[in-house]
Scaffold this motif. Sequence first.
Motif, mmCIF file in Angstrom:
data_model
loop_
_atom_site.group_PDB
_atom_site.id
_atom_site.type_symbol
_atom_site.label_atom_id
_atom_site.label_comp_id
_atom_site.label_asym_id
_atom_site.label_seq_id
_atom_site.Cartn_x
_atom_site.Cartn_y
_atom_site.Cartn_z
ATOM 1 N N LYS A 119 2.462 106.502 -6.278
ATOM 2 C CA LYS A 119 2.479 105.794 -7.439
ATOM 3 C C LYS A 119 1.402 104.956 -8.074
ATOM 4 C CE LYS A 119 1.599 102.806 -3.015
ATOM 5 N NZ LYS A 119 2.095 101.414 -1.961
ATOM 6 N N ILE A 178 -3.216 107.005 -9.926
ATOM 7 C CA ILE A 178 -2.366 107.436 -8.914
ATOM 8 C C ILE A 178 -3.100 107.891 -7.660
ATOM 9 C CG2 ILE A 178 -0.447 108.353 -8.679
ATOM 10 C CD1 ILE A 178 -0.223 110.052 -11.738
ATOM 11 N N GLN A 224 6.877 110.918 -14.238
ATOM 12 C CA GLN A 224 7.807 109.171 -13.443
ATOM 13 C C GLN A 224 8.508 109.928 -12.981
ATOM 14 O OE1 GLN A 224 8.033 106.253 -16.049
ATOM 15 N NE2 GLN A 224 8.535 104.536 -14.339
ATOM 16 N N GLU A 251 3.697 113.346 -3.677
ATOM 17 C CA GLU A 251 4.438 111.784 -4.139
ATOM 18 C C GLU A 251 3.474 110.930 -3.961
ATOM 19 O OE1 GLU A 251 7.751 112.196 -5.380
ATOM 20 O OE2 GLU A 251 8.110 114.241 -5.067
ATOM 21 N N GLY A 298 2.421 100.104 -9.433
ATOM 22 C CA GLY A 298 3.925 100.591 -7.413
ATOM 23 C C GLY A 298 4.699 101.792 -8.343
ATOM 24 N N THR A 299 4.816 101.502 -10.235
ATOM 25 C CA THR A 299 5.724 102.304 -10.735
ATOM 26 C C THR A 299 5.454 104.234 -9.096
ATOM 27 O OG1 THR A 299 5.413 102.761 -12.612
ATOM 28 C CG2 THR A 299 6.341 103.949 -12.310
ATOM 29 N N LYS A 300 6.679 105.258 -9.521
ATOM 30 C CA LYS A 300 6.474 106.114 -8.359
ATOM 31 C C LYS A 300 6.061 107.343 -9.390
ATOM 32 C CE LYS A 300 9.366 104.436 -4.001
ATOM 33 N NZ LYS A 300 10.978 104.702 -3.726
ATOM 34 N N ASP A 330 1.385 109.965 -1.804
ATOM 35 C CA ASP A 330 1.120 110.410 -0.512
ATOM 36 C C ASP A 330 1.079 111.077 0.458
ATOM 37 O OD1 ASP A 330 1.476 107.224 -0.936
ATOM 38 O OD2 ASP A 330 3.865 108.178 -1.529
#
Length: 604
Positions: free
Chosen positions: A472, A491, A510, A470, A455-457, A494
């Motif tokens: 996550k 990853i 990150q 972008e 979930g880390t962007k 999006d």
Amino acid sequence: MFKTKHHKAAAIAAVLAAAPIIFLPGCGSSQKPNLPPLPPAPVSVMTVKPSPMTIGDTYLGQVTPYIQTVLSPAASGLLSAVNVRPGDVVKAGQVVATLDKSTLVPQQNAVTQAQVALSNAKQQYADALAMYNDRTSAQQQLQAAQNAVEQQKLAVQAAEQNLQKAQLQAQAALKGGGTPQDLSALQAVVAADQQAVDSAKKQLDLANSNLQILQQNLDTAKRLYGDITQEQVQQAYENYEKALASYNSWQHGAFGGNNPYANQVQAYQSIYNALNTGYTQLQQAQQQYNQGLAAVSQAQTALSSAQSNLANAQKSLADATPDASTNLAQQTQLTVQQAETSLAQAQAQYQAAQSSLKLAQAIYDDRTQAKQALDNALAQLKTSTANLQTAQATLEMQVKDGQVTTPISGYVQAVNAQVGQNVGPQTQMITIASMDPAMATVQVPEFDIGKLKVGTKMSVYVPTLNQTVEGKVFAIHPQLDSATNQYPVDIELDGGGAKLLPGMQVEARQETTGSQTAILVPADSVLSLQSGAQEVFVVQNGVAHSRIVQVGAMTSSQYEITSGLQTGDQLVVKGQNLLSDGDKVTIVPDTDSTKQTGSAKTGE
């Protein structure tokens, strides 16, 4: 990577080579020629200013497929058409290759044979079911026959006791009164009949108590399973068999990824098990309740018989001492004859009940055979149904008119077969990579893996497209590469997935909150000297000045400058490779697109 500085001697040599050589009279050979000065070098600059810190630790990797599957034909045969090429975009269910239709003939024959076998199994089951239904009441008939035998047996015993009493009464009447021995016998009969009544009452109480429990069990079963029918159970089983056939067909086909029918098989199996268990429990509860009713009826009959016997015994005892002056010879003799007749009738009825019981037992045994035949026919019907479903699924799903289809959408990565080639289930014919969602896999050092979690962007830069996407963190692989001390990290990206292709290099970092600022410059503006130092050029009053800088975080397009530059400096971003400290320059517009950091100056 730092750009290596090129000395401007090359440029001076080029100018000298182009200039005409002029020999002046009276000049010695050692005298240097009077050359015109070089014009100011054209450069583009940007104004240095703090920017949000958008770069940090960078992790390298590449775009990877979300799902990758290799397609193979379900049957062996001649490849007649290939409808895709590497790089094509395909949709799930799209036909990607076609086999010669002659390969379908064996499978079509298998379907025909399975259809004939199923038709025969249906007829056999219908015949067995009709035979079984003709004997549905056999068990009830057997129970009724058993109860009748018990009742007639009690009737014979009662008739025997009545005859004995009548004989005793006749003797007492003929002798003018009963002897003490006769009275004792009658009293013993009364006591025995009283015990029989008490025992029959207890049996009836037990039967009624048991019936109440069975009634509660039946009510509970009806409340839970009362809506379940045998047709529903049969339909649930057929749905499960169809799902299982589809599951097995996928497993036997050369498809990749998870079997899409696994959840469907589990769901239909659960439905069937629940319905079958409920229906069975309901039938068992009903059967046990019926048996309880029969037991109560039998206990009531036994009690009535015992009470009747007791009443007769009590009357016989009361009449055992008649008036000596009364002549009861004829009356008592008639009573004895009636008792003998009743005993003979009871014995005849008892024998008839035994014969009926034997017949009911034979019918019940024959029903057991019919039930076995019905079970065998049902098992054969299920097997034939499953065989037909499997044959049809093999024909329709795996080969379907000789066509090979892709189970997923994505890109065609490889085509490893040509038209006219013999192929089969072992041929890895076409490779499909799904890019929905778009994924990238980067390598993260062991000392940085703790900074990331699912979930880390992340911000992912794709140099090939000059595009930042972008995303996550989707998954962290738990296996450390011992050679590089790095963990693979997936990853999910999006948007922008339509332009991404598997294998494209990426740089991921990150995302930060943006509260921290830093001096960020284009990577091309930083030059690497032979000494290992990093150099940039700034312009002051039309003169280029060399600055030694310290570089912090970096990407392929941007460097963080931690020292050597100040806010407001005019940083050379184009033309710096030909500069030396102190060179005169002229500022020209930057023809490239707007820089990621700062802006190019268009004139001075």
